[in-house]
Scaffold this motif. Sequence first.
Motif, short mmCIF file in Angstrom:
data_model
loop_
_atom_site.label_atom_id
_atom_site.label_comp_id
_atom_site.label_asym_id
_atom_site.label_seq_id
_atom_site.Cartn_x
_atom_site.Cartn_y
_atom_site.Cartn_z
N ALA A 1 0.85 -1.19 0.00
CA ALA A 1 0.00 0.00 0.00
C ALA A 1 0.89 1.25 0.00
N GLY A 2 0.53 2.22 -0.83
CA GLY A 2 1.35 3.42 -0.89
C GLY A 2 0.85 4.40 -1.93
N THR A 3 1.34 5.62 -1.85
CA THR A 3 0.98 6.70 -2.77
C THR A 3 2.19 7.07 -3.61
N TYR A 4 1.96 7.24 -4.91
CA TYR A 4 3.05 7.54 -5.85
C TYR A 4 2.68 8.79 -6.68
N ILE A 5 3.73 9.48 -7.14
CA ILE A 5 3.55 10.67 -7.97
C ILE A 5 4.29 10.45 -9.29
N ILE A 6 3.60 10.73 -10.38
CA ILE A 6 4.19 10.60 -11.72
C ILE A 6 4.32 12.00 -12.33
N TYR A 7 5.49 12.25 -12.96
CA TYR A 7 5.80 13.55 -13.54
C TYR A 7 6.19 13.40 -15.02
N VAL A 8 5.92 14.44 -15.79
CA VAL A 8 6.60 14.63 -17.07
C VAL A 8 7.80 15.53 -16.79
N ALA A 9 8.97 15.17 -17.32
CA ALA A 9 10.20 15.93 -17.05
C ALA A 9 10.80 16.45 -18.35
N LYS A 10 11.33 17.68 -18.31
CA LYS A 10 12.05 18.26 -19.46
C LYS A 10 13.48 18.50 -19.03
N ASN A 11 14.42 17.93 -19.79
CA ASN A 11 15.85 18.08 -19.50
C ASN A 11 16.15 17.68 -18.06
N THR A 12 15.56 16.56 -17.64
CA THR A 12 15.72 15.91 -16.31
C THR A 12 15.10 16.72 -15.17
N ALA A 13 14.43 17.82 -15.44
CA ALA A 13 13.75 18.60 -14.41
C ALA A 13 12.25 18.36 -14.54
N VAL A 14 11.60 17.91 -13.44
CA VAL A 14 10.18 17.60 -13.52
C VAL A 14 9.36 18.88 -13.71
N ILE A 15 8.27 18.75 -14.47
CA ILE A 15 7.32 19.86 -14.66
C ILE A 15 6.24 19.65 -13.61
N SER A 16 6.44 20.22 -12.45
CA SER A 16 5.66 19.85 -11.26
C SER A 16 4.18 20.16 -11.39
N GLN A 17 3.80 21.19 -12.19
CA GLN A 17 2.39 21.55 -12.24
C GLN A 17 1.54 20.50 -12.95
N TYR A 18 2.18 19.56 -13.66
CA TYR A 18 1.43 18.51 -14.35
C TYR A 18 1.56 17.16 -13.66
N LYS A 19 2.02 17.13 -12.41
CA LYS A 19 2.16 15.84 -11.69
C LYS A 19 0.78 15.23 -11.44
N ILE A 20 0.76 13.91 -11.28
CA ILE A 20 -0.49 13.20 -11.01
C ILE A 20 -0.22 12.12 -9.96
N TYR A 21 -1.20 11.95 -9.03
CA TYR A 21 -1.04 11.02 -7.91
C TYR A 21 -1.80 9.73 -8.18
N GLY A 22 -1.27 8.64 -7.64
CA GLY A 22 -1.97 7.36 -7.67
C GLY A 22 -1.68 6.58 -6.39
N ARG A 23 -2.66 5.79 -5.92
CA ARG A 23 -2.47 5.03 -4.67
C ARG A 23 -2.89 3.58 -4.87
N GLY A 24 -2.00 2.70 -4.42
CA GLY A 24 -2.32 1.28 -4.37
C GLY A 24 -2.72 0.86 -2.97
N GLN A 25 -3.67 -0.05 -2.87
CA GLN A 25 -4.18 -0.43 -1.55
C GLN A 25 -3.43 -1.59 -0.93
N VAL A 26 -3.01 -2.53 -1.77
CA VAL A 26 -2.30 -3.72 -1.25
C VAL A 26 -1.20 -4.09 -2.22
N ASN A 27 -0.33 -4.96 -1.80
CA ASN A 27 0.74 -5.48 -2.64
C ASN A 27 0.15 -6.09 -3.90
N GLY A 28 0.67 -5.71 -5.05
CA GLY A 28 0.20 -6.25 -6.32
C GLY A 28 -0.83 -5.40 -7.02
N ASP A 29 -1.34 -4.36 -6.36
CA ASP A 29 -2.27 -3.48 -7.05
C ASP A 29 -1.59 -2.82 -8.25
#
Length: 495
Positions: free
Chosen positions: A425-453
């Motif tokens: 179980a955990g929360t993750y953030i995905i980013y689009v990055a330009k020249n290895t610097a993340v574009i933070s305003q377009y980040k998106i969150y996702g959460r899994g409830q159990v192992n294997g989600d």
Amino acid sequence: MINKPTLQNHKTFLLLFFFLLTLAGNAQIGIGTTTPNATSILDITSTTKGMLTPRMTTVQRNAIATPADGLTVYDTDLKVFYYYSTGTSAWVPIISGVPGRINFKRIKSTDNLATVLATELANGGGTKYLLTANTLYEINGSVVFNLPIDLNNAYVQGLDANEDVISKANGNLFEGANGGSIRGVTLVVPNGLVFNLTGAATQNLIFRDSIVAGSNTVGTISGFGLVFLSIVNYSGNANGVTYNNITQLLLSNTAWFGNNQGVYEKLTGTFTLVEKQGGFSQVEGTAVGFDVSANPTINGDAVLESVVFTGATTAGYVKPYTGTGTFTGYNFTNSWTVRAAGIPTEGDANAVGDFAIDYPVGSGAATSFTTTNPSNTVKVLGTSTSANLFRFSTDGGISNRLKYLGKKKRIFQIVGSISFQVPAAGTYIIYVAKNTAVISQYKIYGRGQVNGDIIVLPLNASTELVNGDIVEVYAQRYTGGTADIIVPNMTLTIR
């Protein structure tokens, strides 16, 4: 001894006296008429002869000391009447319309060239006609030249390209290192070259409203600062023209008919600007419409627009660039903007790049983070493939990376998706990055409830890219277990 006045002398004196009284009273003189017009002081009447004013050269006219206001003379050099104006302290021409050209020669079909162009032949050392700079040569009818013409920054012009023809049986028609202007004529060289010109970057060549027909080779134009062709028709020529090392090449509404052969237009060497706009190339047999296979260098920009490529030999419409800087299925490098019927559209506005990670069900690529939460931000790993790359690359084959190769800065839209399996179980953030610097305003969150989600998230962003910028996908663990995430699938498209 003093002679006594005779009766005849008295009569003569009285006649002269009354004549002067008449002049003083009427202030009129009639020549060729006994009844001068009442509004004139001098009435000259004739139906067979004219009146001549003083005639003199320009030097003689200017040498008149303190000319009177309104003094009128005829200038034999300039073929114009002049009057003097004390208001402006200058001689003023009396003209209606445009004054005649001084530097002008008319060459008629019946002329003996050795006579009418004697000066030009002498200046050309007897081997060519070296035209006089800044002089207009009017072609009247069909004129056959026996020796080459050196334009020498002169103007060659006909009034009707169908009627005014310059031809030469063989060899070069126009040659030399000088530019000039050619307009309104048909050029024909059955066994030679129409153009064999190699000029300097300070020289300009203008060729317009003309026809090139029935020639062995249109020729070579090289080294000029400006070459401008407009409304030129090519018909029945065995070989076309090569443009080489020209600063600015402008081709407007040129027409190549299907009865031409060989390579119609070829570019070699280095150019600062190229623009080919309008017109058509009808390609038949083994002919080639436009040849850039010698990989000409464009230091500025090149445009090929609104040209119609037609004819049965579609493979010959364009002979493309080869090697570095080319894209599969396209003809030109990123220096070009192309929008022409019959061939692919190319330009930075059409740039597109994509990649995809796609592992079999039950497998995927692992991406690791640090053991702390929130973790570090890292690039999502995996082996990717690309289906569409135009003015984008994978930057030397690096997976999950797109590199912009266009020349113009522009804003791109980025879309895609990512699927990943969490270890707990955990929360993750995905980013689009330009020249290895993340574009933070377009980040998106996702959460899994159990192992294997498996979490599935969309990717959306827009960003400005310039040549060499790279785009990747990054991830960060915000909460949860410290093991790797597994990515079975990820796609990204930039357009």
